[in-house]
Write a protein that holds these residues in place. Structure first.
Motif, PDB file in Angstrom:
ATOM      1  N   MET A 303      41.904  43.369  45.651  1.00 12.62           N
ATOM      2  CA  MET A 303      40.702  43.833  44.953  1.00 12.62           C
ATOM      3  C   MET A 303      40.597  45.350  44.990  1.00 12.62           C
ATOM      4  O   MET A 303      40.220  45.990  44.026  1.00 12.62           O
ATOM      5  CB  MET A 303      39.440  43.237  45.583  1.00 12.62           C
ATOM      6  CG  MET A 303      39.109  41.871  45.062  1.00 12.62           C
ATOM      7  SD  MET A 303      37.508  41.303  45.696  1.00 12.62           S
ATOM      8  CE  MET A 303      36.372  42.180  44.629  1.00 12.62           C
ATOM      9  N   ALA A 307      40.400  47.760  41.852  1.00 14.75           N
ATOM     10  CA  ALA A 307      39.256  48.670  41.706  1.00 14.75           C
ATOM     11  C   ALA A 307      39.734  50.110  41.506  1.00 14.75           C
ATOM     12  O   ALA A 307      39.220  50.843  40.661  1.00 14.75           O
ATOM     13  CB  ALA A 307      38.353  48.578  42.937  1.00 14.75           C
ATOM     14  N   LYS A 308      40.731  50.475  42.285  1.00 13.80           N
ATOM     15  CA  LYS A 308      41.266  51.832  42.185  1.00 13.80           C
ATOM     16  C   LYS A 308      41.868  52.071  40.792  1.00 13.80           C
ATOM     17  O   LYS A 308      41.650  53.124  40.183  1.00 13.80           O
ATOM     18  CB  LYS A 308      42.337  52.018  43.266  1.00 13.80           C
ATOM     19  CG  LYS A 308      42.693  53.447  43.542  1.00 13.80           C
ATOM     20  CD  LYS A 308      43.581  53.503  44.786  1.00 13.80           C
ATOM     21  CE  LYS A 308      44.359  54.788  44.854  1.00 13.80           C
ATOM     22  NZ  LYS A 308      45.261  54.799  46.029  1.00 13.80           N
ATOM     23  N   ILE A 310      41.061  50.566  38.037  1.00 21.28           N
ATOM     24  CA  ILE A 310      39.953  50.637  37.082  1.00 21.28           C
ATOM     25  C   ILE A 310      39.321  52.029  37.133  1.00 21.28           C
ATOM     26  O   ILE A 310      39.144  52.689  36.110  1.00 21.28           O
ATOM     27  CB  ILE A 310      38.885  49.560  37.387  1.00 21.28           C
ATOM     28  CG1 ILE A 310      39.432  48.154  37.126  1.00 21.28           C
ATOM     29  CG2 ILE A 310      37.621  49.787  36.559  1.00 21.28           C
ATOM     30  CD1 ILE A 310      38.517  47.015  37.594  1.00 21.28           C
ATOM     31  N   GLY A 311      39.009  52.472  38.336  1.00 23.63           N
ATOM     32  CA  GLY A 311      38.370  53.779  38.497  1.00 23.63           C
ATOM     33  C   GLY A 311      39.217  54.908  37.930  1.00 23.63           C
ATOM     34  O   GLY A 311      38.713  55.793  37.237  1.00 23.63           O
TER      35      GLY A 311
ATOM     36  N   MET B 274      25.288  42.121  35.492  1.00 21.66           N
ATOM     37  CA  MET B 274      26.095  42.762  34.451  1.00 21.66           C
ATOM     38  C   MET B 274      25.677  42.474  33.013  1.00 21.66           C
ATOM     39  O   MET B 274      25.899  43.298  32.151  1.00 21.66           O
ATOM     40  CB  MET B 274      27.566  42.412  34.659  1.00 21.66           C
ATOM     41  CG  MET B 274      27.870  40.927  34.558  1.00 21.66           C
ATOM     42  SD  MET B 274      29.309  40.546  35.571  1.00 21.66           S
ATOM     43  CE  MET B 274      30.284  39.552  34.450  1.00 21.66           C
ATOM     44  N   MET B 282      25.325  51.824  32.069  1.00 23.60           N
ATOM     45  CA  MET B 282      26.611  51.949  32.757  1.00 23.60           C
ATOM     46  C   MET B 282      27.389  53.153  32.247  1.00 23.60           C
ATOM     47  O   MET B 282      27.916  53.944  33.027  1.00 23.60           O
ATOM     48  CB  MET B 282      27.448  50.688  32.513  1.00 23.60           C
ATOM     49  CG  MET B 282      26.787  49.436  33.040  1.00 23.60           C
ATOM     50  SD  MET B 282      27.438  47.959  32.249  1.00 23.60           S
ATOM     51  CE  MET B 282      26.376  46.707  32.976  1.00 23.60           C
ATOM     52  N   LYS B 308      38.246  55.578  43.124  1.00 25.88           N
ATOM     53  CA  LYS B 308      38.198  54.342  43.910  1.00 25.88           C
ATOM     54  C   LYS B 308      36.747  53.888  44.113  1.00 25.88           C
ATOM     55  O   LYS B 308      36.432  52.704  43.984  1.00 25.88           O
ATOM     56  CB  LYS B 308      38.867  54.598  45.261  1.00 25.88           C
ATOM     57  CG  LYS B 308      39.229  53.365  46.028  1.00 25.88           C
ATOM     58  CD  LYS B 308      40.086  53.765  47.214  1.00 25.88           C
ATOM     59  CE  LYS B 308      40.107  52.696  48.275  1.00 25.88           C
ATOM     60  NZ  LYS B 308      40.883  53.139  49.446  1.00 25.88           N
ATOM     61  N   ILE B 310      34.227  54.557  42.168  1.00 28.58           N
ATOM     62  CA  ILE B 310      33.734  54.072  40.869  1.00 28.58           C
ATOM     63  C   ILE B 310      34.223  52.647  40.635  1.00 28.58           C
ATOM     64  O   ILE B 310      33.451  51.745  40.316  1.00 28.58           O
ATOM     65  CB  ILE B 310      34.198  55.000  39.720  1.00 28.58           C
ATOM     66  CG1 ILE B 310      33.532  56.379  39.832  1.00 28.58           C
ATOM     67  CG2 ILE B 310      33.903  54.374  38.357  1.00 28.58           C
ATOM     68  CD1 ILE B 310      34.095  57.420  38.861  1.00 28.58           C
ATOM     69  N   GLY B 311      35.519  52.453  40.818  1.00 26.53           N
ATOM     70  CA  GLY B 311      36.107  51.139  40.573  1.00 26.53           C
ATOM     71  C   GLY B 311      35.491  50.056  41.456  1.00 26.53           C
ATOM     72  O   GLY B 311      35.176  48.957  40.991  1.00 26.53           O
ATOM     73  N   LYS B 312      35.286  50.398  42.725  1.00 24.65           N
ATOM     74  CA  LYS B 312      34.678  49.430  43.641  1.00 24.65           C
ATOM     75  C   LYS B 312      33.239  49.119  43.243  1.00 24.65           C
ATOM     76  O   LYS B 312      32.790  47.978  43.349  1.00 24.65           O
ATOM     77  CB  LYS B 312      34.695  49.970  45.069  1.00 24.65           C
ATOM     78  CG  LYS B 312      36.037  49.858  45.769  1.00 24.65           C
ATOM     79  CD  LYS B 312      35.891  50.378  47.194  1.00 24.65           C
ATOM     80  CE  LYS B 312      37.029  49.933  48.076  1.00 24.65           C
ATOM     81  NZ  LYS B 312      36.791  50.328  49.477  1.00 24.65           N
ATOM     82  N   ILE B 314      32.062  48.995  40.420  1.00 23.81           N
ATOM     83  CA  ILE B 314      32.060  48.130  39.242  1.00 23.81           C
ATOM     84  C   ILE B 314      32.541  46.730  39.615  1.00 23.81           C
ATOM     85  O   ILE B 314      31.885  45.731  39.356  1.00 23.81           O
ATOM     86  CB  ILE B 314      32.959  48.733  38.137  1.00 23.81           C
ATOM     87  CG1 ILE B 314      32.340  50.031  37.602  1.00 23.81           C
ATOM     88  CG2 ILE B 314      33.197  47.736  37.011  1.00 23.81           C
ATOM     89  CD1 ILE B 314      33.244  50.830  36.683  1.00 23.81           C
ATOM     90  N   LEU B 315      33.728  46.673  40.236  1.00 29.20           N
ATOM     91  CA  LEU B 315      34.391  45.379  40.441  1.00 29.20           C
ATOM     92  C   LEU B 315      33.715  44.503  41.497  1.00 29.20           C
ATOM     93  O   LEU B 315      33.480  43.310  41.260  1.00 29.20           O
ATOM     94  CB  LEU B 315      35.862  45.604  40.815  1.00 29.20           C
ATOM     95  CG  LEU B 315      36.712  44.331  40.907  1.00 29.20           C
ATOM     96  CD1 LEU B 315      36.887  43.689  39.534  1.00 29.20           C
ATOM     97  CD2 LEU B 315      38.087  44.630  41.521  1.00 29.20           C
ATOM     98  N   TYR B 316      33.404  45.075  42.643  1.00 28.58           N
ATOM     99  CA  TYR B 316      32.934  44.254  43.765  1.00 28.58           C
ATOM    100  C   TYR B 316      31.628  43.498  43.467  1.00 28.58           C
ATOM    101  O   TYR B 316      31.553  42.290  43.683  1.00 28.58           O
ATOM    102  CB  TYR B 316      32.818  45.095  45.041  1.00 28.58           C
ATOM    103  CG  TYR B 316      34.146  45.498  45.661  1.00 28.58           C
ATOM    104  CD1 TYR B 316      35.316  45.544  44.908  1.00 28.58           C
ATOM    105  CD2 TYR B 316      34.242  45.835  46.998  1.00 28.58           C
ATOM    106  CE1 TYR B 316      36.521  45.912  45.467  1.00 28.58           C
ATOM    107  CE2 TYR B 316      35.454  46.208  47.577  1.00 28.58           C
ATOM    108  CZ  TYR B 316      36.594  46.248  46.806  1.00 28.58           C
ATOM    109  OH  TYR B 316      37.787  46.611  47.369  1.00 28.58           O
ATOM    110  N   MET B 318      30.420  42.687  40.645  1.00 31.43           N
ATOM    111  CA  MET B 318      30.651  41.755  39.543  1.00 31.43           C
ATOM    112  C   MET B 318      31.323  40.488  40.068  1.00 31.43           C
ATOM    113  O   MET B 318      30.886  39.370  39.787  1.00 31.43           O
ATOM    114  CB  MET B 318      31.541  42.472  38.520  1.00 31.43           C
ATOM    115  CG  MET B 318      31.698  41.792  37.213  1.00 31.43           C
ATOM    116  SD  MET B 318      32.295  42.916  35.912  1.00 31.43           S
ATOM    117  CE  MET B 318      33.690  43.737  36.639  1.00 31.43           C
ATOM    118  N   VAL B 319      32.379  40.651  40.852  1.00 31.07           N
ATOM    119  CA  VAL B 319      33.087  39.490  41.425  1.00 31.07           C
ATOM    120  C   VAL B 319      32.137  38.721  42.342  1.00 31.07           C
ATOM    121  O   VAL B 319      32.137  37.488  42.355  1.00 31.07           O
ATOM    122  CB  VAL B 319      34.346  39.947  42.192  1.00 31.07           C
ATOM    123  CG1 VAL B 319      34.969  38.786  42.955  1.00 31.07           C
ATOM    124  CG2 VAL B 319      35.367  40.547  41.225  1.00 31.07           C
TER     125      VAL B 319
END
Lengths: 396, 396
Positions: A303, A307-308, A310-311, B274, B282, B308, B310-312, B314-316, B318-319
């Motif tokens: 994950m 995430a990285k 994506i960022g 989301m 967003m 990283k 930013i990505g976290k 978003i992703l965390y 959401m999941v």
């Protein structure tokens, strides 16, 4: 122009009032290609797909728009619910959708939006043995034009390198000129009805005419999600776009599923041109990542890596665009294409102007055989203007 | 109800036709609080700010909406261009905007949107010495309600812990009951005109009445961007929201600038819900990150860290939401608030219903002094429904 609404109405089985309204709202446009007049549908109207072309010839020939392919957000249970029994898995290529047809003795390549593209038409004629369309005039070849050297979706594919010139004496160099461009058929359909051939009929016919097509990766039971997941992971490692999943008999519409690589690649394009590419476009890619990470049951490390990625796909191209504008540069999306003659080049540039695409010709190299290599930069005005405005100190 | 459009028109200096149209379009609504009837502006209309309240009393008292604070995307050259000379830097607190006024002998707390909130009104009366409003009935106290125990923006601030109960015999425990909630005034304005006091007038007046207010971090020359950048970085390390930058005389409107921490925190809230939180929300946070990374001249390592985060963000979340729905849970945004009585609780729940907010009461604990601790979960319907639909195998 003089368009017989009644005839159009009868031919397309559309209400006359609907057609008149569609003209007013510019859902239907008029266009011309080499003296061939045609109407095109910019949006879906009743049963008429977006991208449908109606030729204003004696037959009033119809080329139906390529139908929208819906997306599985989850492989399980979507595939199990959706398919009948077996699933044919084909690779989804990242180029642009083209329909090849022959109307009034002329082969033409129609884009997804319903325009006859002069660049694509000429390339298609080089790549394809179009005799098939003489034997089967009611069929259209639906496929993907891929590779770096196209004006719409420039994306390198190692398998489509064409040697155009072995050496160029003009430049006193022995450099090979290689064009990265290719066309792969994925569907054969009846152009008036959109009815597709089954996978086996399609393969048999295309093999007979030695036409390039997307070869199935495999056929699986609809319950065999694990196998399909493995294919997705392999394609992701190879930086490929994803898959299209089909019923062997093409009784139901195909559906699609894409890789993490593609989601990130899409994001980086979107954030390079951040104020031009729709924010819906960005959002949908992010959401796909959420479902994929969940479905692939990722651990903390996986994950974090996702995430990285994506960022980075968001931040880096955005900062890069801001940097470029701060240096006074113009942000453009560049593509290099090869054209056979100056005439072909001018025809294509006129075509871009007709579509109201803002562009600059950055390089134009002529070879001794008359061929041109042209670098065209598509200008994204909102991105250029808005970034400049904020750098100049304007408030949000 | 019977509203005298002519009188409203004269009082607000708005055209009668505009007012009638605004009623039809529901830009102006009617509401009531403890027998006080009022009109509220849900959107800005001509010179009348969003959130403006017009009381339907004899005076037809006006409480102007708090003006929109614009945002600097770049500190340089925005501040240099925008300000006159000096800049007062105040911390921007992450809560909700409230205006406190006294009308017809009653103190009321009005939210940004123009509603008199029963919860906020009661808390304001506890936190503030409202004598100031007897002495200056034309002023309003504009401030931020912050802390974990509020129903709108629950965000922990260590400085606002209030001991409500030292020990609760009812539970046979000696646990302290601590409410994390506080109110800080940032502007004092004339309620009819929105004209603000200067920073020094404001400080003098609020100190005199011993009212809590946001203390300036410092006053800088408008060219001293480096100092302001350092403040931003310090606030970011402390996980604080950002700054509001003001002209000392409040001659020009304040502007705002936020930290990386806040952008990521906003993103994680947005992606937890989301399909409910707007995609514009967003996008704007992501864009801010681009300008900030550029302006702070980040090196590869710093950019990677930001990417990283930013990505976290978003992703965390959401999941996590997808996981929760897959387990059959309901996704809610939970907040815990303390109310003095069952009557107060019911009044607040009625208020939420009036605003058409979907919620569930998850916990309701009564203390021996009559106080209630209530856990309320706000339900985000689109997020719950759409995730469930995709998990069930429905296509995009």
């Amino acid at each position: 122009m003089d368009i017989d609404i009644l005839k159009v109405s009868e031919r397309l089985k559309l209400d006359e009032v609907d057609i008149k309204k569609a003209f007013e709202r510019k859902i239907i446009s008029f266009d011309m290609y080499h003296n061939k007049k045609y109407l095109l549908f910019k949006k879906k109207l009743r049963h008429i797909e977006r991208g449908t072309v109606l030729f204003l010839n004696n037959n009033m020939d119809i080329v139906m728009g390529y139908p929208k392919i819906r997306r599985a957000m989850m492989l399980y249970p979507t595939l199990k619910n959706y398919f009948i029994n077996k699933i044919v898995v084909e690779e989804k290529l990242d180029g642009y959708n083209v329909r090849i047809t022959k109307i009034d003795n002329k082969v033409m390549a129609i884009t997804r939006g319903g325009r006859i593209c002069p660049f694509t038409t000429k390339k298609a004629l080089k790549f394809l043995n179009v005799n098939i369309l003489d034997d089967y005039p009611n069929l259209m070849l639906c496929g993907e034009m891929i590779g770096l050297n196209n004006p719409y979706v420039p994306h390198y594919y190692p398998e489509v390198n064409n040697i155009l010139i072995k050496s160029d004496k003009n430049n006193n160099k022995k450099t090979k000129i290689i064009e990265n461009l290719g066309f792969y058929i994925f569907d054969v359909r009846y152009r008036e009805t959109n009815k597709p051939l089954s996978i086996s009929e399609k393969e048999e016919l295309l093999q007979k005419y030695e036409l390039p097509y997307v070869k199935p990766i495999g056929i699986f039971n609809k319950e065999d999600i694990e196998h399909i997941k493995k294919i997705i992971l392999t394609l992701n490692d190879k930086k490929r776009e994803g898959v299209v999943l089909k019923d062997p008999d093409m009784i139901i519409n195909p559906i699609k599923y894409t890789t993490h690589y593609t989601q990130c690649n899409d994001l980086s394009v979107a954030f390079r041109y951040m104020y031009d590419l729709g924010i819906d476009f960005m959002f949908s890619r992010l959401v796909r990542e959420g479902y994929q990470s969940f479905e692939f049951n990722e651990d903390e490390k996986e994950m974090e890596k996702r995430a990285k990625n994506i960022g980075k796909s968001i931040l880096y191209p955005m900062v890069n665009s801001i940097k470029n504008i701060s240096k006074g540069e113009l942000i453009t999306e560049d593509f290099e294409i090869y054209l056979d003659s100056e005439e072909d080049l001018n025809e294509f540039l006129d075509y871009l102007k007709k579509l109201h695409i803002a562009f600059v010709v950055k390089e134009n190299q002529k070879f001794e055989n008359g061929m041109h290599k042209v670098k065209i930069g598509r200008i994204y005005n909102s991105t250029n203007d808005k970034i400049k405005s904020h750098l100049d100190g304007n408030l949000w």
